[in-house]
Design an enzyme around this catalytic site. Sequence first.
Site, PDB file in Angstrom:
ATOM      1  N   LYS A   8       0.847  -1.194   0.000  1.00 22.33           N
ATOM      2  CA  LYS A   8       0.000   0.000   0.000  1.00 22.33           C
ATOM      3  C   LYS A   8       0.882   1.243   0.000  1.00 22.33           C
ATOM      4  O   LYS A   8       2.064   1.211   0.348  1.00 22.33           O
ATOM      5  CB  LYS A   8      -0.934   0.032   1.208  1.00 22.33           C
ATOM      6  CG  LYS A   8      -0.224   0.031   2.579  1.00 22.33           C
ATOM      7  CD  LYS A   8       0.266   1.404   3.054  1.00 22.33           C
ATOM      8  CE  LYS A   8       0.978   1.308   4.392  1.00 22.33           C
ATOM      9  NZ  LYS A   8       1.603   2.596   4.818  1.00 22.33           N
ATOM     10  N   ASP A 131      -2.366  -0.607  10.459  1.00 23.73           N
ATOM     11  CA  ASP A 131      -2.613  -0.722   9.023  1.00 23.73           C
ATOM     12  C   ASP A 131      -3.425  -1.960   8.663  1.00 23.73           C
ATOM     13  O   ASP A 131      -3.973  -2.048   7.556  1.00 23.73           O
ATOM     14  CB  ASP A 131      -1.290  -0.787   8.244  1.00 23.73           C
ATOM     15  CG  ASP A 131      -0.628   0.568   8.090  1.00 23.73           C
ATOM     16  OD1 ASP A 131      -1.289   1.590   8.323  1.00 23.73           O
ATOM     17  OD2 ASP A 131       0.562   0.600   7.720  1.00 23.73           O
TER      18      ASP A 131
END
Length: 271
Positions: A8, A131
Amino acid sequence: MNFQTAAKINLNLKIFPINEGDSLHNLESDMVPISLFDTISIEENDFDEILFNREELNGIESTLHRSLKLIREANPNFSIKFKIYVEKNIPHGAGLGGGSSNAGGLINFLINKYDLMTPEFIDIANNIGSDVPFFVNNKPAKISGVGDIITELTTDNVDEILLAVPKLHINTGSVFKSFDKRVKEGFVNKRKAYFSNDLWEAAVEIEPELELKQQELNQHFNREFVMSGSGSSFFAPIDNIEFMESDIEKLDLQLLSICKKIDSCFFPISD
């Protein structure tokens, strides 16, 4: 069974000062998965065994260990053990969420394969990492809270990025400690436009070479590069940019790649 988990980038990252007694910071970020993947092989086993192709990651409690523990706590009757092997391609300690991506992929695999209850996002954030709920949610998203509040990302202003990863390993905990120290000392972050990162100044304080590398990338490609997460990776939105393999050596990078924004974090692979 094999599956891939995507890296990401944080298109932007706002960090709020931590409250006394809390272990995690509140934050806001637009996050998107990109076309850079780890591959995980998993099979049922007599005991849990988790191995990585990078020797330095073996012998420590990984996000995969913590994910298995949390899944079993949320599903007390689930006692199957697994042999897991991870082929790491996402650079470690680069702010690309590799460990969190592996954790989110494993949780998605287990809940779909064995029809399990998904742990609450707040428990995932607190026990594995802030996350990880993003990766369990499995699509581009705006995150807030301690990573546990996920909302639809309606626009993200990016289709492709040029990803540059220096040969620098940045410790996330050290960056947040630096951030907290700077807040107490009255420093104010220099926020810019949409692509901005509140951890930038703190990361440079920990590793001054980051700023030199950013300047070198900006000049070489005539783009403004932004740090993702707590570093050390940089990205720049691109339009028809090209680079040569020799640029990797010239800029002393461990990775230089054009990556696409993708719409999923987790990709099962047929046996």
